[in-house]
Write a protein that holds these residues in place. Structure first.
Motif, PDB file in Angstrom:
ATOM      1  N   PHE A 112      13.818  -0.907   1.543  1.00  0.00           N
ATOM      2  CA  PHE A 112      14.295  -1.237   2.885  1.00  0.00           C
ATOM      3  C   PHE A 112      13.135  -1.610   3.809  1.00  0.00           C
ATOM      4  O   PHE A 112      13.284  -2.455   4.695  1.00  0.00           O
ATOM      5  N   TRP A 113      11.973  -0.999   3.608  1.00  0.00           N
ATOM      6  CA  TRP A 113      10.801  -1.385   4.387  1.00  0.00           C
ATOM      7  C   TRP A 113      10.377  -2.815   4.060  1.00  0.00           C
ATOM      8  O   TRP A 113       9.945  -3.568   4.943  1.00  0.00           O
ATOM      9  N   ILE A 114      10.495  -3.195   2.791  1.00  0.00           N
ATOM     10  CA  ILE A 114      10.170  -4.555   2.386  1.00  0.00           C
ATOM     11  C   ILE A 114      11.101  -5.563   3.065  1.00  0.00           C
ATOM     12  O   ILE A 114      10.689  -6.659   3.453  1.00  0.00           O
ATOM     13  N   ALA A 128       0.388  -4.851   8.079  1.00  0.00           N
ATOM     14  CA  ALA A 128      -0.541  -3.763   8.397  1.00  0.00           C
ATOM     15  C   ALA A 128       0.143  -2.669   9.205  1.00  0.00           C
ATOM     16  O   ALA A 128      -0.040  -1.471   8.936  1.00  0.00           O
ATOM     17  N   ILE A 129       0.958  -3.080  10.177  1.00  0.00           N
ATOM     18  CA  ILE A 129       1.660  -2.091  11.006  1.00  0.00           C
ATOM     19  C   ILE A 129       2.636  -1.284  10.167  1.00  0.00           C
ATOM     20  O   ILE A 129       2.695  -0.047  10.261  1.00  0.00           O
ATOM     21  N   ILE A 130       3.427  -1.966   9.327  1.00  0.00           N
ATOM     22  CA  ILE A 130       4.426  -1.277   8.505  1.00  0.00           C
ATOM     23  C   ILE A 130       3.756  -0.318   7.531  1.00  0.00           C
ATOM     24  O   ILE A 130       4.209   0.822   7.345  1.00  0.00           O
ATOM     25  N   VAL A 131       2.663  -0.762   6.898  1.00  0.00           N
ATOM     26  CA  VAL A 131       1.959   0.110   5.949  1.00  0.00           C
ATOM     27  C   VAL A 131       1.405   1.344   6.654  1.00  0.00           C
ATOM     28  O   VAL A 131       1.522   2.474   6.149  1.00  0.00           O
ATOM     29  N   GLY A 136       1.716   6.912   7.547  1.00  0.00           N
ATOM     30  CA  GLY A 136       1.662   7.961   8.554  1.00  0.00           C
ATOM     31  C   GLY A 136       2.749   9.003   8.374  1.00  0.00           C
ATOM     32  O   GLY A 136       2.574  10.165   8.787  1.00  0.00           O
ATOM     33  N   PHE A 137       3.865   8.619   7.780  1.00  0.00           N
ATOM     34  CA  PHE A 137       4.914   9.578   7.449  1.00  0.00           C
ATOM     35  C   PHE A 137       4.778  10.081   6.010  1.00  0.00           C
ATOM     36  O   PHE A 137       4.932  11.275   5.744  1.00  0.00           O
ATOM     37  N   PHE A 138       4.513   9.153   5.075  1.00  0.00           N
ATOM     38  CA  PHE A 138       4.538   9.510   3.659  1.00  0.00           C
ATOM     39  C   PHE A 138       3.476  10.552   3.298  1.00  0.00           C
ATOM     40  O   PHE A 138       3.782  11.540   2.609  1.00  0.00           O
ATOM     41  N   ILE A 139       2.250  10.353   3.738  1.00  0.00           N
ATOM     42  CA  ILE A 139       1.167  11.261   3.352  1.00  0.00           C
ATOM     43  C   ILE A 139       1.400  12.681   3.876  1.00  0.00           C
ATOM     44  O   ILE A 139       1.333  13.655   3.107  1.00  0.00           O
ATOM     45  N   PRO A 140       1.703  12.865   5.177  1.00  0.00           N
ATOM     46  CA  PRO A 140       1.968  14.245   5.629  1.00  0.00           C
ATOM     47  C   PRO A 140       3.191  14.871   4.962  1.00  0.00           C
ATOM     48  O   PRO A 140       3.172  16.057   4.617  1.00  0.00           O
TER      49      PRO A 140
END
Length: 320
Positions: A112-114, A128-131, A136-140
């Motif tokens: 869905f992000w794609i 760059a913004i989307i990544v 920023g959510f995935f890693i934490p």
């Protein structure tokens, strides 16, 4: 030592809850694989011919076929299989099953992000913004989630469990905060889902005012995905909130997890299948989607198609 009547009743209740949860998981796998079987012909005709370098094919195949080893691990993990698993083997199964689930859910979400990236015309600044937002959510979330998983240890099944054929049993280490870790990750996942849903709505309804088949697919499949995911995550957060009265939290959490996984896997795959079916190079958004996610070699980009693209972008008819 013989169990007291109260201890025996507690054991039976716990076993019944465990078996009910196992049945719910089995129902999820049954529904999921029924969906896979009924869409296999679409997979063969639409996904398999795509080049392996295409993002859509990679995401689809990982999301779908990572379920097979997960099923076998789950069968060895939870069901009374009477398998000869050692405590170390049980932990390995736990970690492998968890890693595969993270992989498959991650691929479903990335689908869905794609779509959002393609709708933003595949520009690098948006990428760059989307990544950055996704990481920023995935890693934490994954860090906190694995901190919670690390609190689990394998324990020897008692005579009561072994009599029913259970080989692997798990428990939290004393003083572990697994429930708090899980609650934090759920709130973060809910915030991510709502944020991305808002971003998708803004992009679709502000940037693209003209209707076409591809945007209809994204609105329908994406909308159902985010509505279902948001509702399920919301109830998951509410149920796990300390002090919230719930009759059977173990069963309730299993129901929530089953519904969430079904929504994520099925709607992500439906989105990819329907996208490939409706990719026609008639707008800039669809061209970006086709280039990034799928090839569409069956529809040649003729001069007429180019004219229609320009017509769709400018809002006026272009005559050759």
């Amino acid at each position: 030592m013989a169990l007291t009547e109260t201890e025996l009743a507690a054991k039976i209740t716990g076993l019944n809850d465990s078996r009910t949860a196992d049945n719910l998981q089995l129902a999820m796998w049954t529904a999921l694989f029924y969906y896979y079987i009924t869409t296999y012909d679409e997979e063969v005709s639409r996904i398999w011919p795509q080049p392996f370098k295409k993002v859509g094919k990679i995401l689809f195949l990982i999301t779908r076929y990572s379920q097979i080893p997960q099923l076998f691990i789950w069968l060895s993990w939870f069901l009374p299989s009477r398998g000869p698993w050692s405590l170390k083997g049980c932990i390995v199964l736990f970690e492998l099953g968890t890693a595969l689930e993270v992989l498959s859910i991650g691929c479903a979400e990335v689908s869905f992000w794609i779509c959002l990236y393609a709708l933003l015309e595949g520009k690098r600044k948006y990428f760059a913004i989307i990544v950055l937002v996704w990481l920023g959510f995935f890693i934490p979330i994954q860090t906190i989630q694995w901190m919670g998983f690390a609190t689990y240890i394998a324990i020897e099944p008692g005579p009561f469990d072994r009599a029913y054929g259970y080989s692997c049993r798990y428990a939290n280490t004393p003083g572990a905060q697994a429930a708090k870790y899980e609650l934090v990750t759920l709130y973060m996942a809910l915030a991510r889902t709502i944020l991305f849903m808002i971003a998708s709505v803004v992009v679709i309804f502000v940037r693209y005012r003209r209707r076409n088949s591809l945007l209809t697919v994204i609105r329908r499949e994406g909308g159902m995905y985010y509505i279902c995911s948001s509702l399920v995550l919301f109830f998951a957060c509410v149920i796990r909130t300390p002090g919230f009265p719930v009759e059977n939290p173990y069963i309730s959490r299993t129901v929530i997890k089953v519904l969430r996984n079904l929504a994520q896997y099925i709607f992500a795959e439906r989105l990819l299948l329907q996208m490939q079916k409706t990719v026609y190079k008639t707008t800039r958004a669809q061209t970006a989607m086709s280039t990034l996610v799928f090839d569409d070699d069956n529809v040649p980009k003729t001069e007429k198609t180019v004219d229609h693209e320009l017509s769709g972008l400018s809002g006026r008819t272009v005559h050759s």
